[in-house]
Write an enzyme that holds these catalytic residues in place. Structure first.
Site, PDB file in Angstrom:
ATOM      1  N   TRP A 185     -25.835 -12.271  57.956  1.00 42.32           N
ATOM      2  CA  TRP A 185     -26.604 -12.911  58.164  1.00 42.32           C
ATOM      3  C   TRP A 185     -25.443 -14.486  58.364  1.00 42.32           C
ATOM      4  O   TRP A 185     -24.213 -14.268  57.871  1.00 42.32           O
ATOM      5  CB  TRP A 185     -27.399 -14.249  56.687  1.00 42.32           C
ATOM      6  CG  TRP A 185     -28.039 -15.394  56.421  1.00 42.32           C
ATOM      7  CD1 TRP A 185     -28.950 -15.072  57.188  1.00 42.32           C
ATOM      8  CD2 TRP A 185     -26.994 -16.484  56.368  1.00 42.32           C
ATOM      9  NE1 TRP A 185     -29.492 -17.062  57.392  1.00 42.32           N
ATOM     10  CE2 TRP A 185     -28.071 -17.544  56.323  1.00 42.32           C
ATOM     11  CE3 TRP A 185     -26.629 -16.557  55.319  1.00 42.32           C
ATOM     12  CZ2 TRP A 185     -28.081 -18.877  56.118  1.00 42.32           C
ATOM     13  CZ3 TRP A 185     -25.934 -18.259  54.700  1.00 42.32           C
ATOM     14  CH2 TRP A 185     -26.989 -19.345  55.172  1.00 42.32           C
ATOM     15  N   GLU A 226     -29.840 -10.703  59.637  1.00 43.93           N
ATOM     16  CA  GLU A 226     -30.984 -10.947  58.866  1.00 43.93           C
ATOM     17  C   GLU A 226     -31.328 -12.305  59.373  1.00 43.93           C
ATOM     18  O   GLU A 226     -30.259 -12.909  59.757  1.00 43.93           O
ATOM     19  CB  GLU A 226     -30.521 -11.784  57.065  1.00 43.93           C
ATOM     20  CG  GLU A 226     -31.457 -12.520  56.235  1.00 43.93           C
ATOM     21  CD  GLU A 226     -31.212 -12.985  54.949  1.00 43.93           C
ATOM     22  OE1 GLU A 226     -30.090 -12.121  54.916  1.00 43.93           O
ATOM     23  OE2 GLU A 226     -31.535 -13.301  54.050  1.00 43.93           O
ATOM     24  N   LYS A 228     -33.912 -16.041  60.042  1.00 48.78           N
ATOM     25  CA  LYS A 228     -33.810 -17.195  59.211  1.00 48.78           C
ATOM     26  C   LYS A 228     -34.783 -18.125  60.009  1.00 48.78           C
ATOM     27  O   LYS A 228     -34.443 -18.361  61.545  1.00 48.78           O
ATOM     28  CB  LYS A 228     -32.709 -18.038  58.480  1.00 48.78           C
ATOM     29  CG  LYS A 228     -32.920 -18.644  57.551  1.00 48.78           C
ATOM     30  CD  LYS A 228     -32.089 -19.188  56.585  1.00 48.78           C
ATOM     31  CE  LYS A 228     -32.657 -20.376  55.451  1.00 48.78           C
ATOM     32  NZ  LYS A 228     -31.379 -20.132  54.847  1.00 48.78           N
ATOM     33  N   ASP A 259     -35.953 -11.373  54.434  1.00 52.70           N
ATOM     34  CA  ASP A 259     -35.971 -12.320  53.682  1.00 52.70           C
ATOM     35  C   ASP A 259     -37.388 -13.038  52.940  1.00 52.70           C
ATOM     36  O   ASP A 259     -37.838 -14.151  53.953  1.00 52.70           O
ATOM     37  CB  ASP A 259     -34.982 -13.195  53.409  1.00 52.70           C
ATOM     38  CG  ASP A 259     -34.386 -14.206  52.280  1.00 52.70           C
ATOM     39  OD1 ASP A 259     -35.144 -15.032  51.452  1.00 52.70           O
ATOM     40  OD2 ASP A 259     -33.472 -14.185  52.172  1.00 52.70           O
ATOM     41  N   HIS A 262     -37.848 -17.270  54.457  1.00 59.73           N
ATOM     42  CA  HIS A 262     -37.197 -17.573  55.878  1.00 59.73           C
ATOM     43  C   HIS A 262     -38.186 -17.540  57.032  1.00 59.73           C
ATOM     44  O   HIS A 262     -38.058 -17.531  57.940  1.00 59.73           O
ATOM     45  CB  HIS A 262     -35.880 -16.162  56.588  1.00 59.73           C
ATOM     46  CG  HIS A 262     -34.220 -16.419  55.684  1.00 59.73           C
ATOM     47  ND1 HIS A 262     -33.368 -15.933  55.966  1.00 59.73           N
ATOM     48  CD2 HIS A 262     -34.821 -17.886  54.414  1.00 59.73           C
ATOM     49  CE1 HIS A 262     -32.525 -15.892  55.069  1.00 59.73           C
ATOM     50  NE2 HIS A 262     -33.778 -17.002  54.211  1.00 59.73           N
ATOM     51  N   HIS A 286     -34.864  -8.902  51.281  1.00 62.93           N
ATOM     52  CA  HIS A 286     -34.422  -9.910  50.472  1.00 62.93           C
ATOM     53  C   HIS A 286     -35.570 -10.265  50.191  1.00 62.93           C
ATOM     54  O   HIS A 286     -36.320 -11.735  50.437  1.00 62.93           O
ATOM     55  CB  HIS A 286     -34.133 -11.133  51.280  1.00 62.93           C
ATOM     56  CG  HIS A 286     -32.175 -10.345  51.102  1.00 62.93           C
ATOM     57  ND1 HIS A 286     -30.905 -12.182  51.980  1.00 62.93           N
ATOM     58  CD2 HIS A 286     -31.523  -9.539  51.189  1.00 62.93           C
ATOM     59  CE1 HIS A 286     -29.706 -11.442  51.769  1.00 62.93           C
ATOM     60  NE2 HIS A 286     -30.196  -9.560  51.428  1.00 62.93           N
ATOM     61  N   ASP A 294     -37.105 -22.212  51.853  1.00 62.11           N
ATOM     62  CA  ASP A 294     -36.151 -21.296  51.094  1.00 62.11           C
ATOM     63  C   ASP A 294     -35.377 -22.403  50.372  1.00 62.11           C
ATOM     64  O   ASP A 294     -34.167 -21.529  49.887  1.00 62.11           O
ATOM     65  CB  ASP A 294     -35.158 -21.429  52.594  1.00 62.11           C
ATOM     66  CG  ASP A 294     -34.788 -19.653  52.242  1.00 62.11           C
ATOM     67  OD1 ASP A 294     -35.427 -18.942  51.773  1.00 62.11           O
ATOM     68  OD2 ASP A 294     -33.468 -19.876  52.890  1.00 62.11           O
ATOM     69  N   ASP A 296     -34.811 -20.338  47.257  1.00 63.35           N
ATOM     70  CA  ASP A 296     -35.405 -19.418  46.156  1.00 63.35           C
ATOM     71  C   ASP A 296     -34.923 -19.158  44.905  1.00 63.35           C
ATOM     72  O   ASP A 296     -33.970 -18.924  43.997  1.00 63.35           O
ATOM     73  CB  ASP A 296     -32.639 -18.963  46.560  1.00 63.35           C
ATOM     74  CG  ASP A 296     -32.845 -18.412  48.535  1.00 63.35           C
ATOM     75  OD1 ASP A 296     -33.000 -17.225  48.376  1.00 63.35           O
ATOM     76  OD2 ASP A 296     -32.457 -20.092  49.743  1.00 63.35           O
ATOM     77  N   ASP A 326     -32.237 -11.688  46.300  1.00 63.76           N
ATOM     78  CA  ASP A 326     -31.824 -13.213  46.423  1.00 63.76           C
ATOM     79  C   ASP A 326     -32.706 -14.146  46.686  1.00 63.76           C
ATOM     80  O   ASP A 326     -33.468 -14.732  46.631  1.00 63.76           O
ATOM     81  CB  ASP A 326     -32.261 -11.907  47.951  1.00 63.76           C
ATOM     82  CG  ASP A 326     -30.825 -14.032  49.088  1.00 63.76           C
ATOM     83  OD1 ASP A 326     -30.196 -14.658  48.380  1.00 63.76           O
ATOM     84  OD2 ASP A 326     -31.394 -14.287  49.876  1.00 63.76           O
TER      85      ASP A 326
HETATM   86  C1  RNT Z   1     -29.543 -17.738  53.029  1.00 65.48           C
HETATM   87  C2  RNT Z   1     -29.842 -16.173  53.139  1.00 65.48           C
HETATM   88  C3  RNT Z   1     -28.471 -15.310  52.579  1.00 65.48           C
HETATM   89  C4  RNT Z   1     -28.433 -15.999  51.357  1.00 65.48           C
HETATM   90  C5  RNT Z   1     -27.217 -15.480  50.560  1.00 65.48           C
HETATM   91  C6  RNT Z   1     -25.954 -15.476  49.298  1.00 65.48           C
HETATM   92  O1  RNT Z   1     -30.824 -17.836  53.654  1.00 65.48           O
HETATM   93  O2  RNT Z   1     -31.340 -15.663  52.715  1.00 65.48           O
HETATM   94  O3  RNT Z   1     -29.115 -13.809  52.483  1.00 65.48           O
HETATM   95  O4  RNT Z   1     -28.699 -15.913  50.648  1.00 65.48           O
HETATM   96  O5  RNT Z   1     -26.255 -14.600  51.454  1.00 65.48           O
HETATM   97 ZN    ZN Z   2     -31.709 -14.326  51.728  1.00 65.76          ZN
END
Ligand code: RNT
Ligand code: ZN
Length: 419
Positions: A185, A226, A228, A259, A262, A286, A294, A296, A326
């Site tokens: 990523w 990955e 986004k 993810d 994302h 993820h 985003d 998390d 994640d």
């Molecule tokens: C970032 C991505 C990525 C990170 C990690 C730490 O937006 O989601 O996967 O969260 O690599």
């Molecule tokens: Zn991620």
């Protein structure tokens, strides 16, 4: 075995049995599913290589709950604590910045030897390992571009770093006898509307081509990419968008990483799984939780989490899917965060497996949508929690919120003493 848990379990078994759901078999299947626990929840994505470097790349951890791990030993102890409260045998997901070495080593010079102690630890604990290049939190990513940087020298640095990481992934897979997923990523993108959206994507493609031209044994390492939609500081344009990686992965036989945070807020990854896996062999998830962006947040038992689990179970896609977590929350006990997220993921899979899927599919084909919704809604209050409690007891982890007593004790004995 606790008598009341057993009684409740056998009652639940009967109820599910009426629909030909073999609960014992379900539990056996569940115990074989591995979740990849992301190491970075334990120390707010700091890592050990460039500790003084602030977290960049458009991601952010908020909160200053005491007890973040400060070194590799603390992090491993914390992960072990969390894993002891999560039923099953799992994997741990590392980032390049978590190398365990006293040498001063640059990201593009990392080698398997810098992760030897992780492998030893994984072996001792019966764990698999997954991996990620760290293309952020570094002076060479300061202008917001890594693999698509217009400056060839900087691009080459990140290409070398990713190549080094694939070799480390291969080493993990070989040593541990289970394939390592190495996920790329990059944060590359523009805060404001760019003039040229195409050239950065061409550069990213060329960089990826170069990275993947390196010979790495597919038996031991699986490459994932990955995408986004935006990040902090890349609100207007992200080079590695969904369409970009979707095309790249399909054309080059790589795994796509979806993810949950994302995409645009009304898009869900649960509705992408069945499309993506039509055209790629394997998938990386993820599992995260976006709150307005985003962000998390810790994975909770949300509708979307249940839907993700349903998609994997109903279509028998678990064997082609690598389930990673994640999220990074520094506002609560970090071990609790891991345990909540991982237990929820497993719980959601269990709940999805306790469904009369064949019957529901039949009703759908017969256009009996009334029966479909009746059954679906009634099954939501079937006693899956009695099965879950039995599973935890059987797998030798605390039942219900009892696990939190252990976390609180650990906080008192260990975490608060970290300054
Ligand atoms: C970032 C991505 C990525 C990170 C990690 C730490 O937006 O989601 O996967 O969260 O690599
Ligand atoms: Zn991620």
């Amino acid at each position: 075995m606790n008598q009341s848990i057993l009684t409740r379990y056998s009652e639940a078994r009967k109820l599910y049995g009426k629909y030909d759901i073999d609960v014992d078999k379900v539990l056996d299947k569940l115990s074989k599913i591995k979740i990849s626990l992301h190491c970075w929840q334990g120390d707010d994505v700091r890592g050990f290589l460039n500790k003084d470097q602030e977290l960049t790349g458009g991601i952010s951890v908020t909160g200053n709950y005491p007890g973040a791990a400060r070194n590799v030993l603390e992090l491993r102890n914390d992960i072990e604590k969390a894993l002891a409260l999560i039923p099953g045998k799992h994997k741990v997901n590392l980032h390049a910045i978590y190398a365990d070495t006293h040498e001063k080593v640059e990201l593009d010079e990392l080698e398997p030897k810098h992760f030897e102690s992780w492998v030893k630890w994984a072996k001792e604990n019966g764990l698999g390992l997954d991996f990620n290049p760290t293309c952020f939190s570094h002076p060479k990513s300061e202008d917001g571009f890594t693999l698509s940087n217009p400056d060839k020298k900087i691009r080459d640095f990140w290409i070398k770093h990713c190549m080094a990481c694939r070799k480390i992934g291969e080493y993990f897979g070989k040593e541990l006898g289970q394939k390592c997923v190495t996920n790329i990523w990059v944060p590359d993108g523009y805060k404001d509307t760019p003039i040229d959206r195409l050239e950065p994507r061409k550069r990213l493609k060329d960089s990826l081509d170069e990275i993947f031209s390196q010979n790495v044994d597919e038996k031991y390492n699986l490459d994932a990419v990955e995408s986004k939609v935006f990040g902090i500081g890349s609100e207007s344009y992200v080079v590695g968008s969904h369409e970009f990686y979707m095309g790249y992965a399909i054309k080059n036989n790589k795994a796509i990483c979806l993810d949950a945070g994302h995409f645009h807020p009304t898009e869900t990854i649960s509705n992408k799984i069945s499309s993506v896996l039509m055209f790629t062999d394997e998938l990386l998830l993820h599992v995260s939780r976006p709150v307005r962006w985003d962000s998390d947040h810790i994975v909770i038992m949300s509708d979307e989490l249940e839907e993700i689990a349903h998609e994997l179970v109903r279509n028998d896609l678990i064997k082609r899917t690598h389930i990673g977590l994640d999220f990074f929350d520094g506002s609560v006990n970090r071990i609790a965060a891991w345990v909540i997220g991982a237990r929820n993921m497993i719980k959601a899979l269990l709940k999805a497996m306790l469904e009369p899927t064949e019957l529901l599919k039949k009703l759908e084909l017969e256009k009996d949508y009334t029966s479909r919704i009746v059954l679906l809604e009634e099954f939501k209050s079937y006693p899956f929690s009695d099965v879950w409690d039995y599973y935890c007891e059987k797998m030798d982890v605390p039942v219900r919120e009892e696990w939190f007593d252990e976390v609180k004790q650990y906080e008192k004995d260990v975490l608060v003493k970290r300054k």
